[in-house]
Design a protein around this motif. Sequence first.
Motif, PDB file in Angstrom:
ATOM      1  N   ASN A  44       0.810  -1.217   0.000  1.00 14.81           N
ATOM      2  CA  ASN A  44       0.000   0.000   0.000  1.00 14.81           C
ATOM      3  C   ASN A  44       0.847   1.273   0.000  1.00 14.81           C
ATOM      4  O   ASN A  44       0.313   2.363  -0.045  1.00 14.81           O
ATOM      5  N   GLN A  45       2.153   1.145   0.074  1.00 11.20           N
ATOM      6  CA  GLN A  45       3.044   2.309   0.079  1.00 11.20           C
ATOM      7  C   GLN A  45       3.767   2.513  -1.252  1.00 11.20           C
ATOM      8  O   GLN A  45       4.532   3.455  -1.395  1.00 11.20           O
ATOM      9  N   MET A  46       3.495   1.650  -2.220  1.00  9.93           N
ATOM     10  CA  MET A  46       4.300   1.651  -3.431  1.00  9.93           C
ATOM     11  C   MET A  46       4.178   2.926  -4.252  1.00  9.93           C
ATOM     12  O   MET A  46       5.180   3.444  -4.735  1.00  9.93           O
ATOM     13  N   GLN A  47       2.975   3.446  -4.450  1.00  8.72           N
ATOM     14  CA  GLN A  47       2.824   4.655  -5.265  1.00  8.72           C
ATOM     15  C   GLN A  47       3.489   5.845  -4.587  1.00  8.72           C
ATOM     16  O   GLN A  47       4.184   6.631  -5.238  1.00  8.72           O
ATOM     17  N   ASN A  48       3.307   5.965  -3.268  1.00 13.26           N
ATOM     18  CA  ASN A  48       3.980   7.046  -2.540  1.00 13.26           C
ATOM     19  C   ASN A  48       5.499   6.899  -2.638  1.00 13.26           C
ATOM     20  O   ASN A  48       6.220   7.885  -2.765  1.00 13.26           O
ATOM     21  N   ALA A  49       5.976   5.659  -2.565  1.00 12.18           N
ATOM     22  CA  ALA A  49       7.421   5.420  -2.670  1.00 12.18           C
ATOM     23  C   ALA A  49       7.945   5.872  -4.029  1.00 12.18           C
ATOM     24  O   ALA A  49       9.015   6.488  -4.110  1.00 12.18           O
ATOM     25  N   LEU A  50       7.183   5.599  -5.075  1.00 14.96           N
ATOM     26  CA  LEU A  50       7.597   6.023  -6.416  1.00 14.96           C
ATOM     27  C   LEU A  50       7.563   7.548  -6.523  1.00 14.96           C
ATOM     28  O   LEU A  50       8.513   8.170  -7.016  1.00 14.96           O
ATOM     29  N   ASN A  51       6.494   8.152  -6.011  1.00 14.72           N
ATOM     30  CA  ASN A  51       6.360   9.614  -6.040  1.00 14.72           C
ATOM     31  C   ASN A  51       7.432  10.314  -5.219  1.00 14.72           C
ATOM     32  O   ASN A  51       7.840  11.430  -5.545  1.00 14.72           O
ATOM     33  N   ASN A  52       7.887   9.675  -4.135  1.00 16.44           N
ATOM     34  CA  ASN A  52       8.861  10.284  -3.221  1.00 16.44           C
ATOM     35  C   ASN A  52      10.304   9.887  -3.530  1.00 16.44           C
ATOM     36  O   ASN A  52      11.190  10.089  -2.696  1.00 16.44           O
ATOM     37  N   LEU A  57      19.561  -2.934 -11.621  1.00 20.45           N
ATOM     38  CA  LEU A  57      18.856  -3.514 -10.486  1.00 20.45           C
ATOM     39  C   LEU A  57      18.135  -2.388  -9.763  1.00 20.45           C
ATOM     40  O   LEU A  57      18.642  -1.267  -9.677  1.00 20.45           O
ATOM     41  N   VAL A  58      16.957  -2.677  -9.239  1.00 22.70           N
ATOM     42  CA  VAL A  58      16.189  -1.656  -8.535  1.00 22.70           C
ATOM     43  C   VAL A  58      16.286  -1.899  -7.031  1.00 22.70           C
ATOM     44  O   VAL A  58      16.324  -3.045  -6.576  1.00 22.70           O
ATOM     45  N   ARG A  59      16.322  -0.823  -6.297  1.00 24.50           N
ATOM     46  CA  ARG A  59      16.355  -0.875  -4.836  1.00 24.50           C
ATOM     47  C   ARG A  59      15.307   0.084  -4.277  1.00 24.50           C
ATOM     48  O   ARG A  59      14.957   1.076  -4.910  1.00 24.50           O
ATOM     49  N   TRP A  60      14.827  -0.214  -3.098  1.00 24.24           N
ATOM     50  CA  TRP A  60      13.828   0.617  -2.424  1.00 24.24           C
ATOM     51  C   TRP A  60      14.413   1.073  -1.101  1.00 24.24           C
ATOM     52  O   TRP A  60      14.641   0.268  -0.207  1.00 24.24           O
ATOM     53  N   GLN A  61      14.634   2.365  -0.975  1.00 26.10           N
ATOM     54  CA  GLN A  61      15.120   2.964   0.272  1.00 26.10           C
ATOM     55  C   GLN A  61      13.902   3.494   1.026  1.00 26.10           C
ATOM     56  O   GLN A  61      13.470   4.626   0.809  1.00 26.10           O
ATOM     57  N   HIS A  62      13.350   2.663   1.882  1.00 23.83           N
ATOM     58  CA  HIS A  62      12.163   3.035   2.658  1.00 23.83           C
ATOM     59  C   HIS A  62      12.596   3.978   3.783  1.00 23.83           C
ATOM     60  O   HIS A  62      13.616   3.750   4.435  1.00 23.83           O
ATOM     61  N   PRO A  63      11.840   5.054   4.026  1.00 27.54           N
ATOM     62  CA  PRO A  63      12.266   6.034   5.039  1.00 27.54           C
ATOM     63  C   PRO A  63      12.305   5.474   6.468  1.00 27.54           C
ATOM     64  O   PRO A  63      13.048   5.986   7.300  1.00 27.54           O
ATOM     65  N   GLU A  64      11.546   4.429   6.750  1.00 30.44           N
ATOM     66  CA  GLU A  64      11.545   3.850   8.101  1.00 30.44           C
ATOM     67  C   GLU A  64      12.202   2.473   8.161  1.00 30.44           C
ATOM     68  O   GLU A  64      12.862   2.137   9.142  1.00 30.44           O
ATOM     69  N   LYS A  65      12.026   1.677   7.106  1.00 30.75           N
ATOM     70  CA  LYS A  65      12.510   0.299   7.127  1.00 30.75           C
ATOM     71  C   LYS A  65      13.893   0.130   6.510  1.00 30.75           C
ATOM     72  O   LYS A  65      14.451  -0.955   6.518  1.00 30.75           O
TER      73      LYS A  65
END
Length: 174
Positions: free
Chosen positions: A1-9, A33-41
């Motif tokens: 449920n956070q994916m669109q916000n993650a892309l936008n941010n 390769l793609v990586r996701w830098q989550h602000p909390e995780k």
Amino acid sequence: NQMQNALNNNEFYIVIQPKYNPMTGKIVGGETLVRWQHPEKGIISPAVFINVFEKDGFIIHLDYFVWEETCRFQAEMKRKGIQTVPISINVSRAHFYGNGLIEKLQGLIEKYELDPQELELEITETICAEDPEIIYKKVRQLQEVGFKVAMDDFGSGYSSLNMLKEMPLDIIKM
């Protein structure tokens, strides 16, 4: 449920893994390769989110983001006068069975003034096993406009050497 916000941010980012010629030690290509830098995780492994994105269809947005970032990187290297090498990008099942794949890729190539040979399109073995005729047709269409197509992780699924005889691939990654 956070994916669109993650892309936008701008929480997603790419890294380029080099491909070396073992005989010369020179870089002959790369793989995005793609990586996701989550602000909390912190950094979230693609092994955690890719399957979820494939199931809910968000993978199409992530694919396009990765493709564009890769094209932007290639264009920047050329602008700096640095010799480019082909960089592999993954193409999801959703893009192969959806519409507009070739148009999206050609649009990025034109936007960033690249040659299709500067990208290699990677598909998975499991995509090929589902509906081979559709895949063969799309692969040929991509090749006709100048892209090279690779099968990633051959031997990890159900494909056979007989299937390879029919499949119009440029590269097989084992």
